[in-house]
Design an enzyme around this catalytic site. Structure first.
Site, PDB file in Angstrom:
ATOM      1  N   GLU A  96       0.617  -1.293   0.065  1.00  0.00           N
ATOM      2  CA  GLU A  96       0.220  -0.086  -0.286  1.00  0.00           C
ATOM      3  C   GLU A  96       0.783   1.609  -0.290  1.00  0.00           C
ATOM      4  O   GLU A  96       1.956   1.137   0.436  1.00  0.00           O
ATOM      5  CB  GLU A  96      -0.878  -0.182   0.943  1.00  0.00           C
ATOM      6  CG  GLU A  96      -1.244  -1.472   1.280  1.00  0.00           C
ATOM      7  CD  GLU A  96      -2.999  -1.421   1.591  1.00  0.00           C
ATOM      8  OE1 GLU A  96      -3.159  -0.239   2.972  1.00  0.00           O
ATOM      9  OE2 GLU A  96      -4.036  -2.254   1.900  1.00  0.00           O
ATOM     10  N   CYS A 174      -0.366  -2.324  15.767  1.00  0.00           N
ATOM     11  CA  CYS A 174      -0.642  -2.480  14.658  1.00  0.00           C
ATOM     12  C   CYS A 174      -0.847  -3.244  13.523  1.00  0.00           C
ATOM     13  O   CYS A 174      -0.334  -4.476  13.867  1.00  0.00           O
ATOM     14  CB  CYS A 174       1.019  -1.617  13.835  1.00  0.00           C
ATOM     15  SG  CYS A 174       1.713  -1.873  12.696  1.00  0.00           S
ATOM     16  N   SER A 248      11.665   6.082   8.616  1.00  0.00           N
ATOM     17  CA  SER A 248      10.905   5.846  10.287  1.00  0.00           C
ATOM     18  C   SER A 248      11.282   4.581  10.559  1.00  0.00           C
ATOM     19  O   SER A 248      11.126   3.418   9.988  1.00  0.00           O
ATOM     20  CB  SER A 248       8.852   6.471  10.381  1.00  0.00           C
ATOM     21  OG  SER A 248       8.763   5.849  11.837  1.00  0.00           O
ATOM     22  N   SER A 271      10.003   5.247  16.193  1.00  0.00           N
ATOM     23  CA  SER A 271       8.943   5.264  17.108  1.00  0.00           C
ATOM     24  C   SER A 271       9.091   4.728  17.838  1.00  0.00           C
ATOM     25  O   SER A 271       9.604   3.625  18.695  1.00  0.00           O
ATOM     26  CB  SER A 271       8.289   3.440  16.014  1.00  0.00           C
ATOM     27  OG  SER A 271       8.102   4.252  14.978  1.00  0.00           O
ATOM     28  N   CYS A 390      -1.916   6.189   9.872  1.00  0.00           N
ATOM     29  CA  CYS A 390      -0.845   4.944  10.493  1.00  0.00           C
ATOM     30  C   CYS A 390      -1.002   3.866  11.267  1.00  0.00           C
ATOM     31  O   CYS A 390      -2.448   3.466  11.444  1.00  0.00           O
ATOM     32  CB  CYS A 390       0.108   5.539  11.709  1.00  0.00           C
ATOM     33  SG  CYS A 390       0.730   7.494  11.010  1.00  0.00           S
TER      34      CYS A 390
HETATM   35  N1  SAH Z   1       8.710   0.358  10.651  1.00  0.00           N
HETATM   36  C1  SAH Z   1       8.654   1.835  10.956  1.00  0.00           C
HETATM   37  C2  SAH Z   1       7.594   2.766   9.766  1.00  0.00           C
HETATM   38  C3  SAH Z   1       5.916   1.625   9.834  1.00  0.00           C
HETATM   39  S1  SAH Z   1       5.524   2.050  10.843  1.00  0.00           S
HETATM   40  C4  SAH Z   1       8.234   2.211  12.078  1.00  0.00           C
HETATM   41  O1  SAH Z   1       8.118   1.353  13.211  1.00  0.00           O
HETATM   42  O2  SAH Z   1       8.388   3.256  12.779  1.00  0.00           O
HETATM   43  C5  SAH Z   1       4.815   3.855  10.669  1.00  0.00           C
HETATM   44  C6  SAH Z   1       4.461   4.767  12.402  1.00  0.00           C
HETATM   45  O3  SAH Z   1       2.547   4.242  12.628  1.00  0.00           O
HETATM   46  C7  SAH Z   1       5.116   4.175  13.661  1.00  0.00           C
HETATM   47  O4  SAH Z   1       5.705   5.714  14.178  1.00  0.00           O
HETATM   48  C8  SAH Z   1       4.245   3.412  14.611  1.00  0.00           C
HETATM   49  O5  SAH Z   1       4.539   3.844  15.553  1.00  0.00           O
HETATM   50  C9  SAH Z   1       2.867   4.549  13.725  1.00  0.00           C
HETATM   51  N2  SAH Z   1       1.571   3.237  14.124  1.00  0.00           N
HETATM   52  C10 SAH Z   1       1.832   1.680  13.904  1.00  0.00           C
HETATM   53  N3  SAH Z   1       0.520   1.451  14.534  1.00  0.00           N
HETATM   54  C11 SAH Z   1      -0.547   2.083  14.593  1.00  0.00           C
HETATM   55  C12 SAH Z   1      -1.772   3.045  15.094  1.00  0.00           C
HETATM   56  N4  SAH Z   1      -2.472   1.681  14.947  1.00  0.00           N
HETATM   57  N5  SAH Z   1      -2.509   3.690  15.223  1.00  0.00           N
HETATM   58  C13 SAH Z   1      -1.484   4.412  15.170  1.00  0.00           C
HETATM   59  N6  SAH Z   1      -0.174   4.818  15.653  1.00  0.00           N
HETATM   60  C14 SAH Z   1       0.313   3.602  14.803  1.00  0.00           C
END
Ligand code: SAH
Length: 419
Positions: A96, A174, A248, A271, A390
């Site tokens: 995606e 996530c 990230s 993160s 996200c």
């Molecule tokens: N793997 C990388 C990039 C992808 S996630 C990482 O972990 O940074 C991108 C961002 O989305 C990250 O900061 C993660 O913490 C956030 N994220 C993941 N699941 C989420 C959710 N359910 N609600 C809001 N943010 C979320």
């Protein structure tokens, strides 16, 4: 698989394209012509690259070479202007890619603050709206919500790109984690997502500004070499400056250190998502491999450029990590660093046991950070209604053939589909 190219030019560097040309008895400059055609002009069919002699185009095709742009298999339109693209890869896997026409809220990570630190320090319209901390002022985000014309293309547009099919990191909040990881993306598949979306949107860098965030499906630092190669191709070929890119990571400490040594690199976001090891190991099991002390040491030692700040992302989960005490712990973690914090209220979904905190709780958490002198911003959720926000990207687990309704095959991508 019928129609699959044996060789995709997309993903090859200038040097690799030059070698390819020379090996076919062509002058070296054909490599540059190919490079320009693919990355700069984004021509999707080899037979349309008019700068190359017809015989050479035919020769490449005979050898099984094609440009190899990915196809856009489906699109989902959000009421806030966000578009979620389901991008089909040559082997039938999908990932995606998200288009956000006015960035992801003016917060850090979409590159929109480049050269305009003051705007960020003061907070943007979008942040004020979310946090309720100030008046809503006239601006593109406000006017869009009011239903008037969208902002001019490219003003603060952001593409959120995937780096893997699925993800192996297994963060508990996530959705992508539910898929597990299927495979890494090639550099060409990362660049291809961006090229396909730019063509769709009719946006042409560098004249029109676009920001890239490597924040889609996957952990870029677990696909480090392909991720970095895609960065170089985007900078040199597509001509998107690295200052407009942010990657990230969930906290792959050895790669954070490697990344700091790169001559050309995007900005870094980490993160964090928890303020102590007990909590972080609970929501992000990878914390057991690299704990907060190791992660924060790498972050503190990271060589920032002049005026650059490191971003920490913190997903706020109701009753888990959103208490004032945790905000105070977070202050101590980042104290003295040239950092900023992006707060993301959890994007909810039915499969996960977590809930989104109330807006007042988010504001109170932010206020503790701000009062301690730490720039902190609440990220406006984008495309929640189409599961583009996200942590909501998860369709990549489907093969294109399993998607019930492949509604919008991009005719420009027939090269990758033709039998
Ligand atoms: N793997 C990388 C990039 C992808 S996630 C990482 O972990 O940074 C991108 C961002 O989305 C990250 O900061 C993660 O913490 C956030 N994220 C993941 N699941 C989420 C959710 N359910 N609600 C809001 N943010 C979320």
């Amino acid at each position: 698989m019928p129609g699959q190219l044996s060789n995709s030019l997309l993903g090859l560097s200038l040097q690799e394209l030059t070698t390819l040309a020379i090996e076919s008895g062509q002058p070296a400059y054909r490599g540059q012509q190919l490079f320009n055609a693919i990355y700069r002009q984004k021509i999707e069919r080899l037979d349309q690259v008019s700068t190359l002699p017809l015989e050479y185009r035919a020769h490449l095709a005979e050898q099984g070479w094609g440009v190899g742009f990915p196809q856009i298999a489906r699109k989902f339109f959000s009421s806030d202007g966000t578009v979620r693209y389901l991008v089909g890869l040559a082997d039938g896997e999908t990932v995606e890619t998200v288009w956000m026409p006015e960035g992801d809220g003016g917060e850090i990570g979409d590159g929109s603050e480049a050269g305009n630190e003051a705007e960020i320090e003061a907070g943007t319209d979008a942040e004020r709206v979310v946090t309720g901390l100030g008046p809503v002022q006239r601006g593109p985000s406000a006017s869009l919500r009011a239903g008037s014309a969208p902002p001019p293309p490219g003003r603060r547009s952001t593409i959120c790109v995937s780096s893997q099919v699925g993800c192996a990191v297994n963060c508990k909040f996530c959705f992508t984690a539910l898929l597990g990881v299927k495979r890494n993306l090639e550099a060409g598949e990362i660049v291809g997502q961006i090229a396909a979306v730019l063509l769709e949107q009719g946006v042409e860098p560098p004249l029109q500004r676009v920001n890239i965030v490597f924040m889609g499906m996957g952990e870029p630092f677990l696909n480090y070499d392909n991720f970095m190669k895609s960065v170089r191709l985007l900078v040199e070929g597509v001509r998107i400056p690295e200052s407009r890119m942010t990657v990230s990571t969930a906290g792959i400490v050895p790669r954070i250190r490697d990344f700091g040594q790169e001559a050309v690199r995007p900005k870094l976001a980490i993160s964090l998502n928890a303020s102590n090891d007990v909590l972080r190991s609970e929501v992000m099991p990878l914390n057991r491999k690299w704990n907060l002390a190791e992660l924060m040491r790498a972050a503190r030692e990271f060589p920032l450029r002049p005026r650059e700040r490191m971003t920490f992302e913190y997903v706020l989960i109701e009753g888990v990590n959103d208490a004032p005490e945790q905000a105070r712990e977070l202050v101590e973690l980042v104290r003295g660093m040239r950092a900023r914090i992006n707060l993301i209220a959890l994007n909810p979904g039915t499969e996960l046991p977590y809930r989104t905190p109330e807006q007042e709780r988010v504001s109170a958490f932010r206020q503790i950070l701000v009062a301690a002198g730490i720039p902190a911003f609440v990220r406006r959720p984008r495309g929640r209604d189409i599961f583009a926000a996200c942590g909501q990207l998860k369709r990549g687990g489907f093969k294109v053939s399993e998607v019930s309704e492949v509604s919008l095959l991009n005719p420009r991508n027939l090269e990758t589909l033709k039998p």
